[in-house]
Design a protein around this motif. Structure first.
Motif, PDB file in Angstrom:
ATOM      1  N   LEU A 134       0.830  -1.205   0.000  1.00  0.00           N
ATOM      2  CA  LEU A 134       0.000   0.000   0.000  1.00  0.00           C
ATOM      3  C   LEU A 134       0.863   1.252   0.000  1.00  0.00           C
ATOM      4  O   LEU A 134       0.581   2.217  -0.715  1.00  0.00           O
ATOM      5  CB  LEU A 134      -0.921   0.004   1.225  1.00  0.00           C
ATOM      6  N   GLN A 135       1.914   1.253   0.799  1.00  0.00           N
ATOM      7  CA  GLN A 135       2.813   2.400   0.815  1.00  0.00           C
ATOM      8  C   GLN A 135       3.496   2.575  -0.537  1.00  0.00           C
ATOM      9  O   GLN A 135       3.642   3.694  -1.034  1.00  0.00           O
ATOM     10  CB  GLN A 135       3.867   2.252   1.915  1.00  0.00           C
ATOM     11  N   ALA A 136       3.870   1.468  -1.161  1.00  0.00           N
ATOM     12  CA  ALA A 136       4.506   1.531  -2.474  1.00  0.00           C
ATOM     13  C   ALA A 136       3.546   2.094  -3.517  1.00  0.00           C
ATOM     14  O   ALA A 136       3.942   2.884  -4.385  1.00  0.00           O
ATOM     15  CB  ALA A 136       4.999   0.150  -2.890  1.00  0.00           C
ATOM     16  N   CYS A 137       2.265   1.710  -3.433  1.00  0.00           N
ATOM     17  CA  CYS A 137       1.267   2.226  -4.376  1.00  0.00           C
ATOM     18  C   CYS A 137       1.131   3.743  -4.229  1.00  0.00           C
ATOM     19  O   CYS A 137       1.100   4.490  -5.211  1.00  0.00           O
ATOM     20  CB  CYS A 137      -0.078   1.555  -4.139  1.00  0.00           C
ATOM     21  N   GLY A 138       1.043   4.200  -2.980  1.00  0.00           N
ATOM     22  CA  GLY A 138       0.920   5.629  -2.737  1.00  0.00           C
ATOM     23  C   GLY A 138       2.140   6.401  -3.203  1.00  0.00           C
ATOM     24  O   GLY A 138       2.022   7.475  -3.799  1.00  0.00           O
ATOM     25  N   THR A 139       3.316   5.852  -2.952  1.00  0.00           N
ATOM     26  CA  THR A 139       4.549   6.510  -3.363  1.00  0.00           C
ATOM     27  C   THR A 139       4.638   6.606  -4.882  1.00  0.00           C
ATOM     28  O   THR A 139       5.069   7.623  -5.438  1.00  0.00           O
ATOM     29  CB  THR A 139       5.769   5.756  -2.813  1.00  0.00           C
ATOM     30  N   THR A 140       4.208   5.559  -5.567  1.00  0.00           N
ATOM     31  CA  THR A 140       4.219   5.576  -7.036  1.00  0.00           C
ATOM     32  C   THR A 140       3.339   6.694  -7.581  1.00  0.00           C
ATOM     33  O   THR A 140       3.736   7.444  -8.486  1.00  0.00           O
ATOM     34  CB  THR A 140       3.745   4.226  -7.589  1.00  0.00           C
ATOM     35  N   LEU A 141       2.128   6.831  -7.029  1.00  0.00           N
ATOM     36  CA  LEU A 141       1.232   7.891  -7.484  1.00  0.00           C
ATOM     37  C   LEU A 141       1.798   9.271  -7.157  1.00  0.00           C
ATOM     38  O   LEU A 141       1.697  10.207  -7.961  1.00  0.00           O
ATOM     39  CB  LEU A 141      -0.148   7.715  -6.837  1.00  0.00           C
ATOM     40  N   LEU A 168       5.015  10.149  -6.846  1.00  0.00           N
ATOM     41  CA  LEU A 168       6.134  10.461  -7.735  1.00  0.00           C
ATOM     42  C   LEU A 168       5.658  10.742  -9.153  1.00  0.00           C
ATOM     43  O   LEU A 168       6.222  11.576  -9.869  1.00  0.00           O
ATOM     44  CB  LEU A 168       7.142   9.311  -7.728  1.00  0.00           C
ATOM     45  N   SER A 169       4.598  10.045  -9.572  1.00  0.00           N
ATOM     46  CA  SER A 169       4.047  10.304 -10.892  1.00  0.00           C
ATOM     47  C   SER A 169       3.472  11.718 -10.958  1.00  0.00           C
ATOM     48  O   SER A 169       3.643  12.434 -11.956  1.00  0.00           O
ATOM     49  CB  SER A 169       2.965   9.274 -11.227  1.00  0.00           C
ATOM     50  N   MET A 170       2.789  12.142  -9.886  1.00  0.00           N
ATOM     51  CA  MET A 170       2.261  13.509  -9.834  1.00  0.00           C
ATOM     52  C   MET A 170       3.395  14.528  -9.830  1.00  0.00           C
ATOM     53  O   MET A 170       3.304  15.593 -10.440  1.00  0.00           O
ATOM     54  CB  MET A 170       1.401  13.688  -8.579  1.00  0.00           C
ATOM     55  N   GLN A 171       4.473  14.189  -9.133  1.00  0.00           N
ATOM     56  CA  GLN A 171       5.637  15.072  -9.114  1.00  0.00           C
ATOM     57  C   GLN A 171       6.146  15.313 -10.528  1.00  0.00           C
ATOM     58  O   GLN A 171       6.434  16.446 -10.925  1.00  0.00           O
ATOM     59  CB  GLN A 171       6.723  14.430  -8.255  1.00  0.00           C
ATOM     60  N   ASN A 172       6.229  14.252 -11.322  1.00  0.00           N
ATOM     61  CA  ASN A 172       6.690  14.387 -12.707  1.00  0.00           C
ATOM     62  C   ASN A 172       5.715  15.203 -13.545  1.00  0.00           C
ATOM     63  O   ASN A 172       6.107  16.015 -14.381  1.00  0.00           O
ATOM     64  CB  ASN A 172       6.887  13.009 -13.339  1.00  0.00           C
ATOM     65  N   LEU A 173       4.412  14.965 -13.314  1.00  0.00           N
ATOM     66  CA  LEU A 173       3.396  15.672 -14.096  1.00  0.00           C
ATOM     67  C   LEU A 173       3.433  17.172 -13.823  1.00  0.00           C
ATOM     68  O   LEU A 173       3.452  17.983 -14.755  1.00  0.00           O
ATOM     69  CB  LEU A 173       2.008  15.123 -13.756  1.00  0.00           C
ATOM     70  N   LEU A 174       3.470  17.546 -12.555  1.00  0.00           N
ATOM     71  CA  LEU A 174       3.322  18.952 -12.209  1.00  0.00           C
ATOM     72  C   LEU A 174       4.598  19.759 -12.380  1.00  0.00           C
ATOM     73  O   LEU A 174       4.558  20.979 -12.391  1.00  0.00           O
ATOM     74  CB  LEU A 174       2.802  19.076 -10.771  1.00  0.00           C
ATOM     75  N   ARG A 175       5.750  19.081 -12.517  1.00  0.00           N
ATOM     76  CA  ARG A 175       6.968  19.861 -12.767  1.00  0.00           C
ATOM     77  C   ARG A 175       7.260  20.001 -14.260  1.00  0.00           C
ATOM     78  O   ARG A 175       8.188  20.687 -14.650  1.00  0.00           O
ATOM     79  CB  ARG A 175       8.172  19.243 -12.056  1.00  0.00           C
ATOM     80  N   GLN A 176       6.445  19.332 -15.110  1.00  0.00           N
ATOM     81  CA  GLN A 176       6.616  19.501 -16.551  1.00  0.00           C
ATOM     82  C   GLN A 176       6.058  20.849 -16.968  1.00  0.00           C
ATOM     83  O   GLN A 176       5.028  21.294 -16.454  1.00  0.00           O
ATOM     84  CB  GLN A 176       5.881  18.396 -17.322  1.00  0.00           C
TER      85      GLN A 176
END
Length: 253
Positions: free
Chosen positions: A122-129, A131-139
């Motif tokens: 569960l923690q891994a799932c949350g971390t994945t989302l 980090l994905s948001m981090q990539n999206l919003l810094r583009q």
């Protein structure tokens, strides 16, 4: 430790703040959030970032489900590119996911549904989302150009969500354009309005299902029509024949 939950919110309004950041994704139905006086409805493919100690109100609207990731402020420092991760929560904001991340969200939510509450997955799932948001919003936001309307991505989104209503605002969010600018650019690029385009995709898909032996009622429901008669009327206008005649012709060949 980061925690990840699937929640259904009650239809009574609540408000609070907390000493951790919160990342919220809409999954089913709609929920209403008010963060520092700015209210928004959060549905599938949408979400919000709630910094720690930020008062916010929330309630569910009918059947709803959201994904909530609770992130202690110190947890961000241990993440890759932690400076950008911390920057995510500089201020409260709402967002719309691109098509790639909508698919990722739905896939991860299937894992969450089948994972015990105490599992490290569960923690891994949350971390994945996160980090994905981090990539999206810094583009950088793409400039408003016809070249950035990715029809293949829109087609996939329409196919994945064909059984429900698809709004222009939802499609515009996938292209990082305002609904009005998206509408104008889309019509210039394709020659039809977004509404017409979605309808044509529904009808083209319905024709394939007729050839596969689906009933007219099944097709009407799966392709997002309000009734069997509404589907038949739209099909006849578009193809100049009825679904029944079309099925007969396809079986004869």
């Amino acid at each position: 430790m980061t925690t990840t939950e699937l929640l259904t919110l009650p239809d009574t309004a609540n408000h609070h703040d907390h000493k951790y950041h919160q990342l919220v994704f809409g999954l089913e139905g709609k929920t209403e959030f008010d963060i520092q006086g700015r209210g928004e409805h959060v549905g599938l493919g949408q979400g919000c970032l709630v910094p720690s100690a930020t008062d916010h109100a929330f309630c569910g609207i009918g059947n709803n489900r959201i994904v909530v990731i609770n992130i202690p402020t110190e947890a961000l420092d241990a993440m890759p590119l932690h400076a950008q991760a911390n920057h995510l929560f500089d201020k409260a904001s709402y967002f719309t996911l691109d098509n790639q991340r909508q698919v990722l969200l739905q896939a991860i939510c299937q894992e969450i549904k089948n994972t015990p509450a105490n599992s490290p997955l569960l923690q891994a799932c949350g971390t994945t989302l996160l980090l994905s948001m981090q990539n999206l919003l810094r583009q950088p936001t793409p400039r408003k150009s016809l070249a950035y309307i990715d029809l293949a991505a829109l087609d996939l989104h329409i196919q994945l969500n064909m059984a429900r209503k698809i709004s222009i605002a939802e499609l515009a969010g996938l292209t990082f354009l305002s609904p009005s600018h998206f509408h104008a650019c889309f019509k210039e690029k394709t020659g039809v309005t977004p509404h017409q385009y979605v309808l044509h995709k529904r009808l083209e898909y319905s024709k394939q299902k007729l050839a596969c032996g689906w009933t007219i009622l099944q097709i009407a429901e799966h392709c997002g029509f309000s009734s069997q008669s509404a589907f038949t009327h739209a099909f006849r206008d578009y193809f100049q024949t009825t679904p029944g005649r079309c099925r007969k012709t396809s079986t004869e060949h």
